[in-house]
Scaffold this active site. Sequence first.
Site, PDB file in Angstrom:
ATOM      1  N   GLU A 173       8.187  15.672  16.780  1.00 35.05           N
ATOM      2  CA  GLU A 173       8.786  15.478  15.460  1.00 35.05           C
ATOM      3  C   GLU A 173       8.316  16.589  14.521  1.00 35.05           C
ATOM      4  OE1 GLU A 173       9.859  11.772  12.588  1.00 35.05           O
ATOM      5  OE2 GLU A 173       7.799  11.864  13.297  1.00 35.05           O
TER       6      GLU A 173
ATOM      7  N   LYS B 277       0.867  -1.171   0.000  1.00 34.07           N
ATOM      8  CA  LYS B 277       0.000   0.000   0.000  1.00 34.07           C
ATOM      9  C   LYS B 277       0.909   1.228   0.000  1.00 34.07           C
ATOM     10  CE  LYS B 277      -2.639   3.431   1.448  1.00 34.07           C
ATOM     11  NZ  LYS B 277      -2.089   4.796   1.603  1.00 34.07           N
TER      12      LYS B 277
ATOM     13  N   CYS C 106      13.169  10.186   8.439  1.00 37.26           N
ATOM     14  CA  CYS C 106      12.882   9.702   9.795  1.00 37.26           C
ATOM     15  C   CYS C 106      14.043   9.984  10.735  1.00 37.26           C
ATOM     16  CB  CYS C 106      12.593   8.204   9.765  1.00 37.26           C
ATOM     17  SG  CYS C 106      11.160   7.762   8.754  1.00 37.26           S
TER      18      CYS C 106
ATOM     19  N   GLU D  30       8.238   1.250  12.105  1.00 35.88           N
ATOM     20  CA  GLU D  30       9.277   2.285  12.215  1.00 35.88           C
ATOM     21  C   GLU D  30       8.548   3.611  12.252  1.00 35.88           C
ATOM     22  OE1 GLU D  30      11.130   5.243  11.580  1.00 35.88           O
ATOM     23  OE2 GLU D  30      11.828   4.592   9.603  1.00 35.88           O
TER      24      GLU D  30
END
Length: 497
Positions: free
Chosen positions: A378, A171, A279, A245
Amino acid sequence: MPRMWIGGEWTAGSAREGIPVLDPATEEVLETVPRGTPADVEAAVAAARRAFDSWRKVPAATRAEMLHEVARKIRGHQEELVRLLTLEEGKPWPENEEEILWSANTFDYYAELARHERGRVIPSPEPGQLNLVLKEPYGVAGCIVPWNYPILLMAWKVAPALAAGNTVVIKPSELTPLTTLRLAEVAMDHLPPGVVNIVTGYGSETGEPLVLHPEVPIIAFTGSLATGRRIASLAASMMKKLHLELGGKDPFVVGPDAPLEIAVKALAYAALINAGQVCTSTERVYVPEGIYHRFAEEIAAFVSTLRLGHGLDPHTDIGPMAGPDYRAKVEEHVADALVRGARALTGARRPPERPRGFFYEPTVLIHVDHTMKIMREETFGPVIPLMPYRTFDEAIALCNANPYGLGACLMSHDPRLIRRFYEEVQAGTIWINDPLTDNYAGPFGGMKWSGLGRELGLEGLEEFRQTKHVHWDIEGGEKPWWFPYGSRGEENPLRSS
């Protein structure tokens, strides 16, 4: 309109609408892909399940050659794939060129690693018995891939999954599905039908049904903490294997002995590659108090020379952000910092010369602290917040004062500081003087809120293999510890006195 890849065929499935894919540098529509539905996920999983029974039995050497062929075809279409990836994702050409080559190399790496062994033989506890530890595939692996490195992070999941004998349903992000679809067409067409399937769509309409499907025993996901938590809650009742993750808030420590010119360039790369949308992007910087202001001036001066532009322009250093929502989050974090007393040495605005595209100027902030969002949450954008520290003890404490633990970087040549850093900082990857590098043979993943499991290395293969222990008595004789107990008399060593 590109179609979905299900069971070895291109199909619009049950989609009745499309999703426009934008060039983030121009906001122009590049193409439209099907807005997949739960019915399309059902069809893809069914195709993958049918293919699994035969794919798992394909000899490892044969599977390896098929994966090597994927790598060869990726390299053969390298320029086309890099161009398409640059258009839909926005990174400068050199960064996307590296992504495509890394992806090809990942398929090569796991092609060989998976044919190395299938388990091991262990010593038996009794004569005449053989004990085998076998590694087996799970079945259908659901691979949910983000937009920031859509091909590389797909390869990090799909290559080990296939090498281990699983089939997959991919996906891709609705922001960056085009290169994934094209790669399947030009580099995976030789794989048996149903081994690889791709369903496009929004997370709630295709990603969630994939997570909930009872015949998908393992989910591999890269993305936000919020989505990772959602996946974990959905999968919990079915006890699925999860590989998550979930991003980070990576610290970068300038050691007291670090050469400033090298540290400045290392930091700029660590914080600004892919416009800070990595990331493992550096999102917190700690600098010795004695050199803090000088270092801040030098990093601001260097960052001011970097050029914003379209990824296809060979002079571009930093491309656009992925979309308006991601840029708005960066603007919110910067505004919060400024209100709380931070100061911007450069950037902190949209470039006025680029009214179109999701650009944001690379930004250097000083006078920040841990009360600010820019140092706690973040950010995922081109911002470098600098905070001074007095002692190395304090620097390590500041690094660990965050719930994320994906990566951390130190610039130093002092072996005593280096050892302390890699032993005491809570992060899955530690970089010393070489930020944001990867190694196919080395595991990648995080601690704390940064997720579960590892990609790359042998650990990355093990994520897609489950363990079975076989006890085999070759002779098959009667055992003295079987029923009835009373027949053993005084010879029974387990009888209590």
